[in-house]
Design a protein around this motif. Sequence first.
Motif, PDB file in Angstrom:
ATOM      1  N   ILE A 279       0.776  -1.230   0.119  1.00 53.87           N
ATOM      2  CA  ILE A 279      -0.030  -0.090  -0.142  1.00 53.87           C
ATOM      3  C   ILE A 279       0.975   1.144  -0.017  1.00 53.87           C
ATOM      4  CG2 ILE A 279      -1.702   1.230   1.245  1.00 53.87           C
ATOM      5  CD1 ILE A 279      -2.756  -1.536   2.565  1.00 53.87           C
ATOM      6  N   ASP A 280       0.585   2.158  -0.963  1.00 54.84           N
ATOM      7  CA  ASP A 280       1.252   3.371  -1.039  1.00 54.84           C
ATOM      8  C   ASP A 280       1.080   4.132   0.439  1.00 54.84           C
ATOM      9  OD1 ASP A 280       2.548   3.010  -3.265  1.00 54.84           O
ATOM     10  OD2 ASP A 280       0.989   4.017  -4.350  1.00 54.84           O
ATOM     11  N   VAL A 281       2.215   4.903   1.133  1.00 52.05           N
ATOM     12  CA  VAL A 281       2.276   5.738   1.946  1.00 52.05           C
ATOM     13  C   VAL A 281       2.039   7.521   1.691  1.00 52.05           C
ATOM     14  CG1 VAL A 281       3.235   6.501   4.128  1.00 52.05           C
ATOM     15  CG2 VAL A 281       3.286   4.184   3.484  1.00 52.05           C
ATOM     16  N   ILE A 282       0.854   7.930   1.851  1.00 50.01           N
ATOM     17  CA  ILE A 282       0.922   9.192   1.177  1.00 50.01           C
ATOM     18  C   ILE A 282       1.123  10.445   2.057  1.00 50.01           C
ATOM     19  CG2 ILE A 282      -0.926  10.780  -0.006  1.00 50.01           C
ATOM     20  CD1 ILE A 282      -2.486   8.576  -0.830  1.00 50.01           C
ATOM     21  N   LYS A 283       2.128  11.189   1.554  1.00 54.05           N
ATOM     22  CA  LYS A 283       2.454  12.335   2.460  1.00 54.05           C
ATOM     23  C   LYS A 283       2.275  13.775   2.037  1.00 54.05           C
ATOM     24  CE  LYS A 283       5.934   9.662   2.238  1.00 54.05           C
ATOM     25  NZ  LYS A 283       7.252   9.064   2.193  1.00 54.05           N
ATOM     26  N   GLU A 284       1.574  14.592   2.617  1.00 57.99           N
ATOM     27  CA  GLU A 284       1.298  15.767   1.984  1.00 57.99           C
ATOM     28  C   GLU A 284       1.116  16.752   3.204  1.00 57.99           C
ATOM     29  OE1 GLU A 284      -2.774  15.522   0.446  1.00 57.99           O
ATOM     30  OE2 GLU A 284      -3.385  14.182   1.754  1.00 57.99           O
ATOM     31  N   PHE A 285       1.559  18.061   2.713  1.00 57.42           N
ATOM     32  CA  PHE A 285       1.173  19.412   3.515  1.00 57.42           C
ATOM     33  C   PHE A 285      -0.066  19.988   3.385  1.00 57.42           C
ATOM     34  CE2 PHE A 285       5.853  18.618   3.304  1.00 57.42           C
ATOM     35  CZ  PHE A 285       6.216  18.781   4.829  1.00 57.42           C
TER      36      PHE A 285
ATOM     37  N   ALA B 257      -1.308  13.296  11.687  1.00 63.37           N
ATOM     38  CA  ALA B 257      -0.390  14.449  11.537  1.00 63.37           C
ATOM     39  C   ALA B 257       1.078  14.075  12.027  1.00 63.37           C
ATOM     40  CB  ALA B 257      -0.936  15.639  12.269  1.00 63.37           C
ATOM     41  N   CYS B 258       1.890  13.981  11.292  1.00 60.24           N
ATOM     42  CA  CYS B 258       3.246  13.481  11.667  1.00 60.24           C
ATOM     43  C   CYS B 258       4.504  14.122  10.854  1.00 60.24           C
ATOM     44  CB  CYS B 258       3.447  12.046  11.575  1.00 60.24           C
ATOM     45  SG  CYS B 258       4.871  11.130  12.357  1.00 60.24           S
ATOM     46  N   GLY B 259       5.523  14.520  11.457  1.00 56.25           N
ATOM     47  CA  GLY B 259       6.557  15.179  10.901  1.00 56.25           C
ATOM     48  C   GLY B 259       7.778  14.141  10.713  1.00 56.25           C
ATOM     49  N   GLY B 260       7.493  12.921  11.074  1.00 49.71           N
ATOM     50  CA  GLY B 260       8.734  11.778  11.336  1.00 49.71           C
ATOM     51  C   GLY B 260       8.807  11.233  10.010  1.00 49.71           C
ATOM     52  N   THR B 261       9.829  10.139  10.030  1.00 48.83           N
ATOM     53  CA  THR B 261      10.005   9.551   8.657  1.00 48.83           C
ATOM     54  C   THR B 261       9.466   8.450   8.620  1.00 48.83           C
ATOM     55  OG1 THR B 261      12.478  10.024   9.351  1.00 48.83           O
ATOM     56  CG2 THR B 261      12.176   8.287   7.754  1.00 48.83           C
ATOM     57  N   HIS B 262       8.840   8.373   7.361  1.00 53.10           N
ATOM     58  CA  HIS B 262       8.090   7.038   6.902  1.00 53.10           C
ATOM     59  C   HIS B 262       8.378   6.633   5.388  1.00 53.10           C
ATOM     60  CE1 HIS B 262       4.712   7.759   9.907  1.00 53.10           C
ATOM     61  NE2 HIS B 262       5.128   9.203   9.810  1.00 53.10           N
ATOM     62  N   LEU B 263       8.040   5.260   5.303  1.00 50.69           N
ATOM     63  CA  LEU B 263       8.175   4.694   3.959  1.00 50.69           C
ATOM     64  C   LEU B 263       7.387   5.083   2.950  1.00 50.69           C
ATOM     65  CD1 LEU B 263       8.284   0.877   5.428  1.00 50.69           C
ATOM     66  CD2 LEU B 263      10.166   2.291   5.000  1.00 50.69           C
ATOM     67  N   ASN B 264       7.741   4.839   1.752  1.00 46.55           N
ATOM     68  CA  ASN B 264       6.685   5.401   0.455  1.00 46.55           C
ATOM     69  C   ASN B 264       5.748   4.126   0.485  1.00 46.55           C
ATOM     70  OD1 ASN B 264       8.264   7.597   0.068  1.00 46.55           O
ATOM     71  ND2 ASN B 264       9.764   6.506  -0.893  1.00 46.55           N
ATOM     72  N   ASN B 265       6.091   2.739   0.754  1.00 42.28           N
ATOM     73  CA  ASN B 265       5.070   1.798   0.552  1.00 42.28           C
ATOM     74  C   ASN B 265       5.228   0.711   1.586  1.00 42.28           C
ATOM     75  OD1 ASN B 265       4.126  -0.863  -0.525  1.00 42.28           O
ATOM     76  ND2 ASN B 265       3.337   0.677  -2.156  1.00 42.28           N
ATOM     77  N   THR B 266       4.035   0.370   1.982  1.00 42.99           N
ATOM     78  CA  THR B 266       4.251  -0.620   3.229  1.00 42.99           C
ATOM     79  C   THR B 266       5.159  -1.788   2.949  1.00 42.99           C
ATOM     80  OG1 THR B 266       2.101  -1.730   2.403  1.00 42.99           O
ATOM     81  CG2 THR B 266       2.105   0.170   4.107  1.00 42.99           C
ATOM     82  N   SER B 267       5.323  -2.092   1.677  1.00 46.14           N
ATOM     83  CA  SER B 267       6.105  -3.669   1.204  1.00 46.14           C
ATOM     84  C   SER B 267       7.554  -3.322   1.656  1.00 46.14           C
ATOM     85  CB  SER B 267       5.965  -3.768  -0.053  1.00 46.14           C
ATOM     86  OG  SER B 267       6.485  -2.647  -0.832  1.00 46.14           O
ATOM     87  N   GLU B 268       7.966  -2.036   1.890  1.00 46.37           N
ATOM     88  CA  GLU B 268       9.382  -1.744   2.219  1.00 46.37           C
ATOM     89  C   GLU B 268       9.684  -2.084   3.747  1.00 46.37           C
ATOM     90  OE1 GLU B 268       9.960   2.566   1.553  1.00 46.37           O
ATOM     91  OE2 GLU B 268       9.087   2.468  -0.423  1.00 46.37           O
TER      92      GLU B 268
ATOM     93  N   LEU C 245       2.619  -1.436  21.218  1.00 49.49           N
ATOM     94  CA  LEU C 245       3.041  -2.687  20.867  1.00 49.49           C
ATOM     95  C   LEU C 245       4.636  -2.578  20.587  1.00 49.49           C
ATOM     96  CD1 LEU C 245       0.685  -3.692  17.846  1.00 49.49           C
ATOM     97  CD2 LEU C 245       0.942  -4.501  20.239  1.00 49.49           C
ATOM     98  N   ILE C 246       5.160  -3.548  21.056  1.00 46.80           N
ATOM     99  CA  ILE C 246       6.746  -3.506  20.869  1.00 46.80           C
ATOM    100  C   ILE C 246       7.326  -4.399  19.781  1.00 46.80           C
ATOM    101  CG2 ILE C 246       9.121  -4.062  21.945  1.00 46.80           C
ATOM    102  CD1 ILE C 246       7.220  -1.604  23.381  1.00 46.80           C
ATOM    103  N   PHE C 247       7.804  -4.149  18.756  1.00 43.93           N
ATOM    104  CA  PHE C 247       8.291  -4.915  17.608  1.00 43.93           C
ATOM    105  C   PHE C 247       9.458  -4.768  17.052  1.00 43.93           C
ATOM    106  CE2 PHE C 247       6.391  -1.129  15.831  1.00 43.93           C
ATOM    107  CZ  PHE C 247       7.023  -0.994  14.816  1.00 43.93           C
ATOM    108  N   VAL C 248       9.968  -5.702  16.274  1.00 45.83           N
ATOM    109  CA  VAL C 248      11.163  -5.456  15.502  1.00 45.83           C
ATOM    110  C   VAL C 248      10.795  -5.560  13.951  1.00 45.83           C
ATOM    111  CG1 VAL C 248      12.807  -6.281  17.342  1.00 45.83           C
ATOM    112  CG2 VAL C 248      11.708  -8.132  15.780  1.00 45.83           C
ATOM    113  N   ALA C 249      11.532  -4.945  13.069  1.00 47.91           N
ATOM    114  CA  ALA C 249      11.099  -4.930  11.670  1.00 47.91           C
ATOM    115  C   ALA C 249      12.377  -5.237  10.838  1.00 47.91           C
ATOM    116  CB  ALA C 249      10.500  -3.604  11.474  1.00 47.91           C
ATOM    117  N   GLY C 250      12.131  -5.804   9.766  1.00 48.32           N
ATOM    118  CA  GLY C 250      13.458  -6.089   9.001  1.00 48.32           C
ATOM    119  C   GLY C 250      13.995  -7.445   8.958  1.00 48.32           C
ATOM    120  N   ARG C 251      14.192  -8.017   7.675  1.00 47.13           N
ATOM    121  CA  ARG C 251      14.490  -9.579   7.855  1.00 47.13           C
ATOM    122  C   ARG C 251      15.483  -9.974   8.881  1.00 47.13           C
ATOM    123  NH1 ARG C 251      18.062 -12.180   5.110  1.00 47.13           N
ATOM    124  NH2 ARG C 251      18.888 -10.479   3.788  1.00 47.13           N
TER     125      ARG C 251
END
Length: 294
Positions: free
Chosen positions: A1-7, A44-55, A74-80
């Motif tokens: 899913i695309d992550v849409i970022k806009e001002f 509403a967020c100014g942080g770092t985000h991916l462009n697509n959830t598949s990343e 939720l405490i989680f780890v991400a990345g293979r």
Amino acid sequence: IDVIKEFLERSEAEKRYGVVLYQGGVPEGRIIRVVRIPGVDVEACGGTHLNNTSEIGKIKVVRGERIQDGVNRLIFVAGRERVEELEKREERRLKLIVEKLQEKFSIKNVEKDAGKTLQRIAKMFSVPLDKIEDTVEKFMRDIPKAERIEARNVIDACEKLFKEWKRSRKEKKRIPSELVEKILSDYSEDYKGYKLVFVPDPNISKDYDSIAIAEELARAERIVACIRDDKGLVFSASRDIEIDLREIARKTGSLLGGGGGGKERLARCGGSRLENIQKAMEEAKNLIKSQLSG
């Protein structure tokens, strides 16, 4: 899913999405950055985000924490690589637990999902995840030696361990009258109309709950008892005696490098310097005699 970022103008963003924008807090300024995953969430967020959830790649939830009513973290780890590293640690931990359990249990199968198994064990024993190994070791140490017990898997072995531990605890609190009589015969002395019982041998109480022994002794009249076990000293007194054993436990506990406390007629003390246990018992006897004389 695309992550849409806009001002967007704040008023326009609120008109489109409402106050749900501010679940993570209200940002300052007239122009705000809105991050939206269509059909999933908008913030509403100014942080770092991916462009697509598949990343994101592989993701694994480690645990959940309740922050307040209606709010959970939720405490989680991400990345293979991170997930695989976590899973290897979980497998090593489960292997150690299995090795410990196999001292008394014949385990037919080991669960494939180590992380889920560890979480179930932690919930079963009501301990944090990082305390599982210590808890299993303690329970294994506390149950009596017996024939090996058959178990379908690790969870089944832990359930049976818990039941055996609870049964053993109940048994240890059933003090035979023969033991009470032996203690009164071998370890008691008369003092100004009172009976003082000092048991210096920890082997006397090793198969039973020392507090239960002390309570059983205190059923007699005009008696004060001091029993040594593998943790320190346990004190008890019958109801017909005016004495405060808490103070005695605190003072003798200091000799053991620790402390003590409890109730007026049932207390215990302990510490890391058990090599001073004989000195502590002598001090306890002096303090008890002092209170009885006063």
